[in-house]
Design a protein around this motif. Structure first.
Motif, short mmCIF file in Angstrom:
data_model
loop_
_atom_site.label_atom_id
_atom_site.label_comp_id
_atom_site.label_asym_id
_atom_site.label_seq_id
_atom_site.Cartn_x
_atom_site.Cartn_y
_atom_site.Cartn_z
N ASP A 28 0.81 -1.22 0.00
CA ASP A 28 0.00 0.00 0.00
C ASP A 28 0.84 1.26 0.00
O ASP A 28 0.30 2.37 0.00
N LYS A 67 -0.60 8.51 7.98
CA LYS A 67 -1.91 9.04 7.59
C LYS A 67 -2.10 9.05 6.07
O LYS A 67 -3.23 9.01 5.58
N THR A 68 -1.01 9.13 5.33
CA THR A 68 -1.13 9.16 3.87
C THR A 68 -1.67 7.84 3.32
O THR A 68 -2.17 7.80 2.19
N PHE A 69 -1.59 6.78 4.11
CA PHE A 69 -2.05 5.48 3.64
C PHE A 69 -3.57 5.41 3.56
O PHE A 69 -4.12 4.50 2.92
N ASP A 70 -4.27 6.34 4.18
CA ASP A 70 -5.73 6.37 4.05
C ASP A 70 -6.12 6.49 2.58
O ASP A 70 -7.12 5.92 2.14
N VAL A 71 -5.32 7.22 1.81
CA VAL A 71 -5.61 7.42 0.39
C VAL A 71 -5.36 6.14 -0.40
O VAL A 71 -6.22 5.70 -1.19
N THR A 72 -4.21 5.53 -0.21
CA THR A 72 -3.91 4.32 -1.00
C THR A 72 -4.83 3.17 -0.62
O THR A 72 -5.30 2.42 -1.48
N LEU A 73 -5.13 3.03 0.66
CA LEU A 73 -6.01 1.94 1.09
C LEU A 73 -7.41 2.09 0.50
O LEU A 73 -8.09 1.10 0.24
N SER A 74 -7.84 3.32 0.29
CA SER A 74 -9.21 3.55 -0.20
C SER A 74 -9.43 2.94 -1.58
O SER A 74 -10.57 2.60 -1.92
N GLN A 113 -9.80 -1.88 -2.04
CA GLN A 113 -10.87 -2.57 -1.33
C GLN A 113 -11.66 -3.52 -2.21
O GLN A 113 -12.64 -4.11 -1.78
N GLN A 120 -6.86 -4.69 6.47
CA GLN A 120 -7.16 -3.32 6.05
C GLN A 120 -7.85 -3.25 4.69
O GLN A 120 -8.07 -2.16 4.17
N HIS A 121 -8.22 -4.40 4.14
CA HIS A 121 -8.76 -4.43 2.78
C HIS A 121 -10.10 -5.15 2.71
O HIS A 121 -10.42 -5.77 1.70
#
Length: 371
Positions: A29, A74-81, A84, A116-117
């Motif tokens: 991620d 916190k930047t991982f919120d974007v990549t994780l989104s 899914q 997380q996915h």
């Protein structure tokens, strides 16, 4: 050393990108292409901080250079989104492998946290399967392009949640089908590996390899717990093991160092350190020693005989590649090809593979550097 716009450089007349490399610490991620994020977000009708791929890449670099692991994460919120769905996971994994191969990597271990996915309704098994499909597609595409690469999964649990035992069982279930090891990741300070002792006990009973994020945002207590509670065979980052070293005398280039018991154990047992120079600067992991790459204790650890390896951590957030990390180290510490080969040998020896396959990697590295 001049590093070109693609992150490559010449050393002793050799392109660093052309050299065979081993990647042990690389987050799925944290390795997305900005253009892929834009496309997947558009398909899912998701809002992004920037809609242009180049601008989005700049945003990640700026936000990640915070001096704090918590802010960095916190930047991982974007990549994780955008990771899914089965399609998103498979595409990201496929491109991840392609990018590794294009960078000269011949063996890589990709770490990611299945828990997380699950936002799109997939099960744990389904997300692991989707990533494995992408890895195999990427390996096939790399082979078609004349690049041989093998990539294994490091199934990761989040250290601030309570699913580590479940994720450990998942990892073992996927042994032989893509999973080669286990890790815990996420906010390190305040979340010692000892919190997950049940999972680590289970993995030890199954003889399943473990690496643990330790010695990045927390110090020696975290490393100690990784080794004693986690039975870690490698340390994820581990840079703060240098806090257990005391420089007692300097004379020119000669340095007399006194070892603490923990540092001596890690050095003498050749426990690989998964060092990530650019990331260690961004997260403040080396702030005790300074704020520039020349301040990184990488060279001290190397000269003292620690099993140092070079890694990217998160290619997107650090806007880097394994080639670029090697070039930066050459520039900072005046390393030669023999040094870079030593780093790859350490990584090959520490790979979570049977000894016969590690020996094959060592031969490939030796042949590649000889050429």
């Amino acid at each position: 050393m001049a590093i070109d716009q693609h992150g490559d450089a010449q050393l002793e007349g050799v392109s660093l990108r052309s050299l065979p490399k081993i990647s042990l610490h690389d987050h799925l991620d944290g390795g997305l292409r900005p253009a892929t994020i834009v496309e997947l977000a558009d398909d899912a009708d998701l809002d992004l901080p920037e809609d242009d791929a180049e601008a989005l890449g700049e945003w990640f670099a700026e936000k990640s250079d915070s001096g704090s692991l918590v802010e960095y994460l916190k930047t991982f919120d974007v990549t994780l989104s955008v990771m899914q769905t089965r399609e998103g996971l498979t595409r990201v994994a496929r491109e991840f492998v392609e990018d590794l191969a294009a960078d000269g990597v011949i063996y890589g271990e990709v770490r990611w946290a299945p828990e997380q996915h699950l936002g799109g309704g997939l099960t744990l098994d389904e997300v692991v399967e989707a990533v494995q499909d992408g890895i195999e597609e990427g390996e096939d595409l790399a082979a078609d392009a004349g690049r041989d690469i093998r990539v294994g999964q490091l199934i990761t649990a989040m250290r601030h949640t309570d699913r580590s035992h479940e994720i450990a069982r998942l990892a073992v279930e996927w042994r032989g089908r893509g999973a080669v090891g286990f890790d815990i990741a996420g906010p390190e300070d305040g979340f010692l590996p000892s919190r997950h002792r049940k999972a680590f006990d289970y993995l030890a009973g199954e003889f399943f390899p473990v690496t643990v994020h330790a010695g990045e945002a927390a110090g020696l207590e975290s490393i100690r717990s990784a080794l004693l509670d986690g039975r870690a065979l490698r340390l994820g980052h581990g840079v703060r093991i240098a806090e257990d070293l005391e420089i007692v005398q300097r004379s020119g280039e000669e340095v007399l160092v006194e070892f603490g018991d923990l540092a001596r154990w890690v050095r003498d047992r050749e426990i690989p350190l998964e060092l990530s120079p650019s990331s260690n600067l961004q997260t403040g992991a080396i702030q005790r020693w300074g704020t520039d790459l020349e301040d990184h204790p990488f060279d001290l650890l190397y000269q003292l005989g620690f099993a140092v390896t070079v890694n990217v951590d998160n290619r997107l957030m650090s806007r880097t590649s394994l080639t670029r990390e090697l070039a930066l180290l050459v520039e900072a510490f005046d390393y030669g090809l023999d040094d870079l080969e030593a780093f790859q040998m350490n990584a090959a020896a520490g790979a979570f593979l049977p000894v016969e396959q590690r020996e094959e990697l060592i031969d490939l590295i030796s042949d590649g550097f000889d050429r």
